[in-house]
Design a protein around this motif. Structure first.
Motif, PDB file in Angstrom:
ATOM      1  N   ALA A   1       0.835  -1.201   0.000  1.00 33.12           N
ATOM      2  CA  ALA A   1       0.000   0.000   0.000  1.00 33.12           C
ATOM      3  C   ALA A   1       0.873   1.256   0.000  1.00 33.12           C
ATOM      4  O   ALA A   1       1.970   1.270   0.572  1.00 33.12           O
ATOM      5  N   TYR A   2       0.359   2.329  -0.620  1.00 31.94           N
ATOM      6  CA  TYR A   2       1.095   3.589  -0.759  1.00 31.94           C
ATOM      7  C   TYR A   2       0.128   4.753  -0.519  1.00 31.94           C
ATOM      8  O   TYR A   2      -1.002   4.734  -0.998  1.00 31.94           O
ATOM      9  N   ARG A   3       0.587   5.788   0.196  1.00 34.03           N
ATOM     10  CA  ARG A   3      -0.287   6.934   0.424  1.00 34.03           C
ATOM     11  C   ARG A   3       0.463   8.257   0.580  1.00 34.03           C
ATOM     12  O   ARG A   3      -0.049   9.296   0.204  1.00 34.03           O
ATOM     13  N   THR A   4       1.663   8.267   1.125  1.00 36.69           N
ATOM     14  CA  THR A   4       2.410   9.506   1.328  1.00 36.69           C
ATOM     15  C   THR A   4       3.114   9.913   0.040  1.00 36.69           C
ATOM     16  O   THR A   4       3.297   9.094  -0.873  1.00 36.69           O
ATOM     17  N   PRO A   5       3.528  11.188  -0.075  1.00 37.02           N
ATOM     18  CA  PRO A   5       4.267  11.594  -1.280  1.00 37.02           C
ATOM     19  C   PRO A   5       5.505  10.740  -1.548  1.00 37.02           C
ATOM     20  O   PRO A   5       5.776  10.381  -2.696  1.00 37.02           O
ATOM     21  N   THR A   6       6.246  10.402  -0.492  1.00 40.49           N
ATOM     22  CA  THR A   6       7.431   9.569  -0.683  1.00 40.49           C
ATOM     23  C   THR A   6       7.048   8.193  -1.222  1.00 40.49           C
ATOM     24  O   THR A   6       7.711   7.650  -2.119  1.00 40.49           O
ATOM     25  N   GLU A   7       5.982   7.634  -0.682  1.00 41.85           N
ATOM     26  CA  GLU A   7       5.528   6.320  -1.145  1.00 41.85           C
ATOM     27  C   GLU A   7       5.006   6.381  -2.576  1.00 41.85           C
ATOM     28  O   GLU A   7       5.231   5.452  -3.370  1.00 41.85           O
ATOM     29  N   ILE A   8       4.294   7.462  -2.915  1.00 44.47           N
ATOM     30  CA  ILE A   8       3.762   7.603  -4.277  1.00 44.47           C
ATOM     31  C   ILE A   8       4.899   7.730  -5.293  1.00 44.47           C
ATOM     32  O   ILE A   8       4.784   7.258  -6.428  1.00 44.47           O
ATOM     33  N   MET A   9       6.010   8.339  -4.897  1.00 45.17           N
ATOM     34  CA  MET A   9       7.166   8.408  -5.788  1.00 45.17           C
ATOM     35  C   MET A   9       7.683   7.005  -6.115  1.00 45.17           C
ATOM     36  O   MET A   9       8.163   6.756  -7.231  1.00 45.17           O
ATOM     37  N   LEU A  10       7.586   6.087  -5.172  1.00 50.14           N
ATOM     38  CA  LEU A  10       7.972   4.702  -5.425  1.00 50.14           C
ATOM     39  C   LEU A  10       6.911   3.980  -6.260  1.00 50.14           C
ATOM     40  O   LEU A  10       7.225   3.201  -7.159  1.00 50.14           O
ATOM     41  N   PHE A  11       5.665   4.255  -5.942  1.00 49.50           N
ATOM     42  CA  PHE A  11       4.544   3.583  -6.601  1.00 49.50           C
ATOM     43  C   PHE A  11       4.442   3.928  -8.089  1.00 49.50           C
ATOM     44  O   PHE A  11       4.230   3.046  -8.928  1.00 49.50           O
ATOM     45  N   HIS A  12       4.581   5.195  -8.419  1.00 49.18           N
ATOM     46  CA  HIS A  12       4.201   5.672  -9.743  1.00 49.18           C
ATOM     47  C   HIS A  12       4.936   4.992 -10.893  1.00 49.18           C
ATOM     48  O   HIS A  12       4.288   4.500 -11.838  1.00 49.18           O
ATOM     49  N   PRO A  13       6.266   4.920 -10.900  1.00 48.65           N
ATOM     50  CA  PRO A  13       6.930   4.278 -12.056  1.00 48.65           C
ATOM     51  C   PRO A  13       6.604   2.792 -12.172  1.00 48.65           C
ATOM     52  O   PRO A  13       6.517   2.260 -13.289  1.00 48.65           O
ATOM     53  N   LEU A  14       6.403   2.115 -11.046  1.00 49.07           N
ATOM     54  CA  LEU A  14       6.048   0.697 -11.089  1.00 49.07           C
ATOM     55  C   LEU A  14       4.638   0.514 -11.649  1.00 49.07           C
ATOM     56  O   LEU A  14       4.389  -0.368 -12.479  1.00 49.07           O
ATOM     57  N   ALA A  15       3.716   1.361 -11.193  1.00 51.29           N
ATOM     58  CA  ALA A  15       2.343   1.278 -11.689  1.00 51.29           C
ATOM     59  C   ALA A  15       2.254   1.687 -13.153  1.00 51.29           C
ATOM     60  O   ALA A  15       1.466   1.118 -13.922  1.00 51.29           O
ATOM     61  N   ARG A  16       3.074   2.662 -13.571  1.00 49.64           N
ATOM     62  CA  ARG A  16       3.079   3.073 -14.979  1.00 49.64           C
ATOM     63  C   ARG A  16       3.500   1.916 -15.874  1.00 49.64           C
ATOM     64  O   ARG A  16       2.956   1.724 -16.960  1.00 49.64           O
ATOM     65  N   ALA A  17       4.464   1.129 -15.416  1.00 51.04           N
ATOM     66  CA  ALA A  17       4.908  -0.014 -16.213  1.00 51.04           C
ATOM     67  C   ALA A  17       3.779  -1.017 -16.399  1.00 51.04           C
ATOM     68  O   ALA A  17       3.623  -1.604 -17.482  1.00 51.04           O
ATOM     69  N   VAL A  18       2.974  -1.216 -15.375  1.00 52.03           N
ATOM     70  CA  VAL A  18       1.819  -2.116 -15.494  1.00 52.03           C
ATOM     71  C   VAL A  18       0.764  -1.487 -16.400  1.00 52.03           C
ATOM     72  O   VAL A  18       0.216  -2.136 -17.292  1.00 52.03           O
ATOM     73  N   SER A  19       0.491  -0.207 -16.166  1.00 55.63           N
ATOM     74  CA  SER A  19      -0.548   0.482 -16.933  1.00 55.63           C
ATOM     75  C   SER A  19      -0.302   0.413 -18.433  1.00 55.63           C
ATOM     76  O   SER A  19      -1.243   0.279 -19.227  1.00 55.63           O
ATOM     77  N   ALA A  20       0.954   0.493 -18.833  1.00 51.04           N
ATOM     78  CA  ALA A  20       1.292   0.474 -20.262  1.00 51.04           C
ATOM     79  C   ALA A  20       0.887  -0.819 -20.943  1.00 51.04           C
ATOM     80  O   ALA A  20       0.731  -0.852 -22.173  1.00 51.04           O
TER      81      ALA A  20
END
Length: 296
Positions: free
Chosen positions: A122-141
């Motif tokens: 799970a991710y919710r803070t800005p620091t965590e979202i910075m980790l989440f975003h590139p990983l989720a973008r790879a899935v989203s593509a």
């Protein structure tokens, strides 16, 4: 603000043709939907062809002020949501026995494919979202949401980071053997958390990662601060399964009464009517039995 919106002549997820129009979007929040509010249409900028209103409660349609614009219902659907105030036990009890057993079976199968335990983060803070975003973008593509519908996770993480700084983001990733295969990213709208961006790698369809991830996210949300989980516009078996209730809504297209727009409305009406008749015909028992025989 206006945006170019393609008015699609669509069969399922396939677009046969589209007509661009500059539209102002008026979307209703879940709070407005539940209060059966009818929004006032904005004044149209000079460059706008019209307005698209989404999630208008169907019960308010007759009283809606169209202000002389051409009007057409583009789609009808139930806007589903889950009441998070009832608690996780009551929510689980509301699922059918087959749904509960099916989800348990899917979770067990997915855990077996990932070393014996589910790896959901799970991710919710800005620091965590910075980790989440590139990983989720790879899935989203890899997802049909991005390839066919243009609704993948945005490449720019700025908006999500700003909301995370206000504690208005909840996001999750599901990993298999250390690789992200499914993501869910939700943002807060008042007391509701919105089902904004979701998807999974189609290479793992047989493991049902989306359903397993949604189940774990729901469990966590019953212990969070939100009153509702908003599945937003559109329907689907996934939404029906996890929601506790819903409101009948429509999306309205309203265009200036020009000759060109009258032609567009007539064409859309003819096409949508033909599609509706085709769906009714396909649902006929005789045709369904014939289709089953052909597939054998």
């Amino acid at each position: 603000m206006t945006a170019v919106v393609p008015l699609r002549f669509q069969v399922g997820a396939r677009t046969l043709a589209s007509v661009p129009r500059r539209l102002v979007r008026v979307g209703l929040s879940l709070d407005a939907v539940l209060a059966a509010q009818t929004p006032a249409l904005p004044s149209l900028p000079a460059d706008a062809d019209g307005v698209i209103v989404t999630s208008l409660p169907e019960a308010t349609l007759a009283a809606f002020d169209r202000r002389g614009l051409l009007c057409a219902v583009r789609q009808r659907y139930v806007r589903y949501h889950t009441d998070l105030r009832i608690g996780v036990d009551a929510w689980l009890a509301g699922l059918s026995g087959s749904a509960r057993s099916g989800l348990k079976r899917k979770a067990k199968k997915l855990a077996a494919a990932s070393g014996g335990t589910l790896d959901i983060r799970a991710y919710r803070t800005p620091t965590e979202i910075m980790l989440f975003h590139p990983l989720a973008r790879a899935v989203s593509a890899t997802t049909y949401q991005e390839r066919l519908l243009g609704s993948g996770l945005p490449e720019d993480a700025g908006h999500c980071l700003r909301l995370a700084a206000e504690d208005r983001v909840r996001a999750w990733l599901l990993f298999v053997d250390g690789r992200p295969v499914a993501y869910l990213c939700c943002t807060a709208d008042g007391e509701s958390l919105r089902y904004d961006h979701v998807g999974h790698d189609p290479a793992h369809n047989d493991l049902s990662p989306g359903a397993v991830l949604q189940m774990e996210a729901m469990r966590q949300l019953f212990a969070d601060r939100f009153a509702r989980f908003d599945f937003t516009e559109g329907e689907g078996q996934h939404k029906r399964q996890f929601a506790t209730t819903g409101t009948a809504c429509v999306d309205l297209l309203l265009l200036r009464p020009t000759l060109a727009n009258r032609g567009v409305m007539a064409a859309l009406g003819t096409f949508d009517g033909a599609m509706a008749r085709a769906k009714r015909a396909a649902a006929h028992p005789i045709l369904q039995r014939l289709a089953k025989r052909v597939r054998r």
